[in-house]
Design a protein around this motif. Structure first.
Motif, short mmCIF file in Angstrom:
data_model
loop_
_atom_site.label_atom_id
_atom_site.label_comp_id
_atom_site.label_asym_id
_atom_site.label_seq_id
_atom_site.Cartn_x
_atom_site.Cartn_y
_atom_site.Cartn_z
N GLY A 277 0.79 -1.22 0.00
CA GLY A 277 0.00 0.00 0.00
C GLY A 277 0.82 1.27 0.00
N THR A 278 2.14 1.17 -0.21
CA THR A 278 2.98 2.36 -0.26
C THR A 278 2.97 3.02 -1.62
N VAL A 279 2.49 2.31 -2.65
CA VAL A 279 2.17 2.90 -3.95
C VAL A 279 0.78 2.41 -4.33
N GLN A 280 0.12 3.16 -5.19
CA GLN A 280 -1.25 2.81 -5.57
C GLN A 280 -1.38 2.34 -7.00
N ALA A 281 -0.27 2.39 -7.75
CA ALA A 281 -0.32 1.92 -9.13
C ALA A 281 1.08 1.56 -9.59
N LEU A 293 -2.41 -10.88 -9.49
CA LEU A 293 -2.79 -9.60 -8.91
C LEU A 293 -4.29 -9.35 -9.05
N ALA A 294 -4.84 -9.72 -10.21
CA ALA A 294 -6.29 -9.58 -10.38
C ALA A 294 -7.04 -10.45 -9.39
N ASP A 295 -6.55 -11.68 -9.17
CA ASP A 295 -7.20 -12.58 -8.21
C ASP A 295 -7.13 -12.04 -6.78
N GLU A 296 -6.11 -11.23 -6.51
CA GLU A 296 -5.96 -10.64 -5.18
C GLU A 296 -6.83 -9.40 -5.01
N GLY A 297 -7.51 -9.00 -6.07
CA GLY A 297 -8.42 -7.87 -5.95
C GLY A 297 -7.90 -6.57 -6.52
N TYR A 298 -6.71 -6.59 -7.12
CA TYR A 298 -6.20 -5.38 -7.75
C TYR A 298 -6.84 -5.19 -9.12
N GLN A 299 -6.90 -3.95 -9.57
CA GLN A 299 -7.45 -3.64 -10.88
C GLN A 299 -6.34 -3.74 -11.93
N VAL A 300 -6.53 -4.59 -12.91
CA VAL A 300 -5.57 -4.76 -14.00
C VAL A 300 -6.17 -4.13 -15.24
N LEU A 301 -5.65 -2.97 -15.61
CA LEU A 301 -6.18 -2.21 -16.73
C LEU A 301 -5.31 -2.48 -17.96
N GLU A 302 -5.88 -3.11 -18.95
CA GLU A 302 -5.10 -3.53 -20.12
C GLU A 302 -5.27 -2.57 -21.27
N LYS A 530 -7.72 -0.84 -5.38
CA LYS A 530 -9.16 -0.61 -5.58
C LYS A 530 -9.57 0.84 -5.35
N GLU A 531 -8.79 1.56 -4.54
CA GLU A 531 -9.19 2.93 -4.22
C GLU A 531 -8.99 3.88 -5.39
N VAL A 532 -8.24 3.47 -6.39
CA VAL A 532 -7.96 4.35 -7.53
C VAL A 532 -9.12 4.28 -8.51
N GLN A 533 -9.71 5.40 -8.82
CA GLN A 533 -10.80 5.49 -9.77
C GLN A 533 -10.46 6.53 -10.85
N GLY A 534 -11.01 6.32 -12.03
CA GLY A 534 -10.90 7.33 -13.08
C GLY A 534 -9.64 7.30 -13.91
N LEU A 535 -8.73 6.36 -13.68
CA LEU A 535 -7.52 6.27 -14.50
C LEU A 535 -7.88 5.62 -15.83
N VAL A 536 -7.67 6.33 -16.92
CA VAL A 536 -8.04 5.85 -18.26
C VAL A 536 -6.81 5.32 -18.97
N PRO A 537 -6.71 4.00 -19.19
CA PRO A 537 -5.54 3.45 -19.89
C PRO A 537 -5.51 3.90 -21.34
N VAL A 548 -7.85 11.09 -12.14
CA VAL A 548 -7.76 10.10 -11.06
C VAL A 548 -8.34 10.66 -9.77
N SER A 549 -9.15 9.84 -9.11
CA SER A 549 -9.63 10.16 -7.77
C SER A 549 -9.39 8.95 -6.87
N LEU A 550 -9.46 9.18 -5.56
CA LEU A 550 -9.19 8.13 -4.59
C LEU A 550 -10.40 7.96 -3.68
N THR A 551 -10.87 6.74 -3.55
CA THR A 551 -11.97 6.48 -2.62
C THR A 551 -11.46 6.58 -1.19
N LYS A 552 -12.35 6.86 -0.30
CA LYS A 552 -11.95 7.04 1.10
C LYS A 552 -11.89 5.70 1.82
#
Length: 552
Positions: A277-281, A293-302, A530-537, A548-552
């Motif tokens: 959790g020291t970096v978000q992407a 990473l996807a199985d662990e719940g991270y967002q994999v944006l291809e 998961k907290e990262v929203q709005g990043l457009v690959p 980019v926004s961050l959920t609380k």
């Protein structure tokens, strides 16, 4: 606002828009609408040091990532695609010859130093690039040389002049039509910088020190554009680049207060910090890590594959490499299909030419080099090159969209070459201040791995960038027919005629010239928490962080 375009530009853009796959391997729905979330710090793990922050002196993704947040171009891309739209110019048009380009600029835009963006400022940037001299011109201005052909006094130079008939209109005139435009106006290298800041901080002060270059205070400490983020400093001790929200931005303000690009050169360490959790992407995850990473719940944006990895062949240092049979032997020796299966990101495909299938000029009938150790040995024997020894350079401490793990790729390719009887001396070098200088400035290598992510949808951006003029990287300026053919194809205004010309160029690149061996096209990915929203690959790997926004 979409810019008006004449038929010259519209044919290319309409035919070749590329979208993105979005979140291909994970579920992004967290049940809440977080589109209005604001504030916080977005921490992105970079894979290598930037060279500096002056757009014109750069050509690599690690430098362009922070630059893209601070600067803007006249023309840009619709988010998530390679489709052009207005940037600092609300609209643009060209005359029927494709030589005169008129830009209508946005009103109310200011640089980070408070000075006004106007047509005079735009022209100051174009004139600066064209009139670059001395060591500045000899440094890493690869994009300018490729797109504009050269500087003032060079007979191949494309740029003529820039005029400002009024504050909101910039008219750029070229000496001849070039197929790179209008797409090239969107290149990050051609971002518009503050003339006042460049003058104050000596932007063109470049000195050469042995095999490397040193850049100005403007490039390292005072980058000044119009973008959604301002420069907050580069702490080289901690490897952190800080970007602050631009409260005076002309458009929609960034959602986060701050972006930190944290340089983590080791791939496993980047992954560990993501999990901690020291970096978000993180960018360019190893192919084997994506599913885990996807199985662990991270967002994999291809992203779609809009790139090429190649094995470059420098014909300068070893005369045997000037023999086409030797270069063909190298191509036959490589088991590229197996490399794609074992080391390529999911969805990777073997490349048989130097541009993706979606780009104008792709030729389905080029000569193929299917894996054959026997054929490789036969050609080496015929050429009198048995026992050939080659110095193979590859970069360290970096991952690229087309090259997620250079060490592993080098090892596989080197083993293939050695199985065919070619001895390989591996030469690992750091990406900036080592590999790129050795390969692209000084041509020390015999072989190297490198690649390209397309900047815009045109064959000249791939084939023309590589083979449109003599380059140290490939070490042979005697292929005059290749340079001529690429230049003629790029200067063809009619789109169908241009398609035909580039198809023939690609056939000849494979069968007659073979200055390098294409390896694969690979779809790169970004992984976020998961907290990262709005990043457009972006298919161009040209992500902007203001959404980019961050959920609380």
């Amino acid at each position: 606002m979409r810019a008006p375009r004449t038929v010259i530009a519209a044919g290319v853009i309409a035919a070749m828009t590329i979208g993105v796959a979005g979140c291909a391997e994970s579920d992004r729905d967290n049940g809440e609408d977080q589109s209005n979330a604001t504030g916080g710090t977005f921490i992105f793990a970079g894979a290598g040091d930037p060279k500096n922050f002056d757009p014109i002196f750069n050509d690599d993704g690690e430098s362009f990532r922070p630059i893209r947040q601070m600067y803007e171009t006249l023309v840009t891309h619709k988010p998530g695609t390679a489709e052009l739209q207005g940037g600092l110019a609300e609209s643009w048009s060209n005359d029927p010859t494709g030589k005169i380009w008129t830009f209508k600029l946005r009103q109310g835009v200011t640089f980070h130093d408070g000075t006004t963006l106007d047509a005079a400022a735009v022209c100051a940037n174009f004139d600066r690039w064209y009139n670059m001299k001395g060591e500045a011109a000899q440094s890493q201005m690869i994009y300018y040389a490729d797109v504009f052909g050269g500087f003032a006094g060079n007979p191949d130079a494309v740029y003529d002049n820039c005029k400002a008939p009024d504050a909101s209109t910039a008219v750029v005139t070229m000496k001849k039509y070039k197929g790179a435009f209008p797409g090239a106006f969107a290149l990050t290298a051609f971002s518009i910088a503050s003339p006042a800041a460049m003058k104050q901080h000596g932007s063109d002060t470049v000195t050469q020190n042995g095999d490397s270059f040193s850049y100005s205070a403007f490039a390292n400490e005072h980058p000044t554009g119009t973008g959604a983020f301002t420069f907050g400093g580069w702490n080289k001790a901690t490897g952190e680049i800080t970007l602050n929200k631009n409260a005076n931005y002309w458009g929609e303000k960034a959602k986060v207060d701050k972006v930190i690009i944290k340089i983590i050169k080791d791939e496993n360490t980047r992954k560990q910090e993501l999990r901690a959790g020291t970096v978000q992407a993180i960018d360019f995850p190893a192919p084997a890590d994506r599913k885990a990473l996807a199985d662990e719940g991270y967002q994999v944006l291809e992203r779609p594959a809009f790139n090429i990895l190649y094995l470059g062949i420098n014909q300068k240092n070893n005369p045997k490499l000037k023999d086409l049979r030797v270069r063909q032997a190298i191509a036959y020796a490589l088991n590229r299909a197996q490399l794609v299966q074992t080391k390529g990101p999911g969805g990777s495909v073997v490349a048989d030419q130097f541009l993706p299938e979606s780009v104008l000029g792709y030729a389905p009938d080029v000569q193929k080099y299917d894996y054959s150790v026997d054929k490789a040995k036969q050609l080496l024997s015929e050429a009198g090159a048995t026992g050939l020894t080659l110095n193979f350079y590859y970069p360290t401490e970096v991952s690229r969209p087309y090259m997620p793990n250079p060490q592993e790729i080098f090892t596989v390719l080197a083993n293939d070459l050695q199985a065919a009887g070619i001895k390989v001396n591996g030469v690992p070098r750091p990406w900036n201040g080592g590999f790129k200088d050795d390969v692209q400035q000084f041509g020390k290598q015999d072989l190297h791995i490198l690649g390209w992510t397309g900047d815009y949808n045109d064959p000249g951006n791939f084939v023309g960038t590589f083979f449109g003029r003599p380059k140290v990287e490939f070490g042979d300026d005697a292929m005059a027919d290749m340079f001529t053919a690429v230049g003629k194809a790029d200067a063809t205004v009619d789109q169908e005629a241009k398609r035909t010309a580039f198809e023939q160029v690609n056939r000849d690149l494979a069968a007659k010239w073979l200055p390098a061996v294409p390896i694969w096209h690979a779809p790169p990915a970004i992984v976020t928490t998961k907290e990262v929203q709005g990043l457009v690959p972006s298919p161009l790997t040209a992500e902007e962080f203001d959404t980019v926004s961050l959920t609380k």
